[in-house]
Design a protein around this motif. Structure first.
Motif: not given
Length: 116
Positions: A88-94, A96-116
């Motif tokens: 996890t490189i950016k913890p869950i935050f709110s 407008p429209g939902g919540r999300r967090f950012h993570f890095s995969d084993p190669s170091g690439n940044e992705f995010a995951v969101w939910s309502e």
């Protein structure tokens, strides 16, 4: 279905193709088709794409686009990511429209995951 003038495919760098495949298989249940040792593709994940062997990484700090995945349960997905070698490189935050967090995969690439 391929649509005219729509995003059709995305290619992402991966330092270790096998570790990348294992990570996305374990966390997101993706499957892959190998095209030699330096490339694999995935399909039916919102947009089709592939991972190519490279020492480069995708990061918003470098101006890269952010690939955002969806989850019905952010906390469960975050736990799976961390259990499978992601960070996890950016913890869950709110936002407008939902919540999300950012993570890095084993190669170091940044992705995010969101939910309502």
């Amino acid at each position: 279905m391929t649509q005219h003038n729509k995003i059709n495919y995305i290619e992402i760098p991966a330092k270790n193709i096998e570790a990348t495949k294992a990570f996305f298989s374990e966390v997101f249940d993706w499957s892959f088709v190998d095209y030699g040792p330096d490339y694999c593709s995935f399909a039916a994940q919102g947009v089709d794409g592939g991972f190519f062997k490279s020492e480069l990484v995708v990061s918003t700090k470098n101006g890269s686009p952010l690939i955002v995945l969806y989850s019905n349960s952010l906390e469960e997905t975050q736990a799976k990511i961390e259990k499978s070698g992601g960070k996890t490189i950016k913890p869950i935050f709110s936002f407008p429209g939902g919540r999300r967090f950012h993570f890095s995969d084993p190669s170091g690439n940044e992705f995010a995951v969101w939910s309502e």
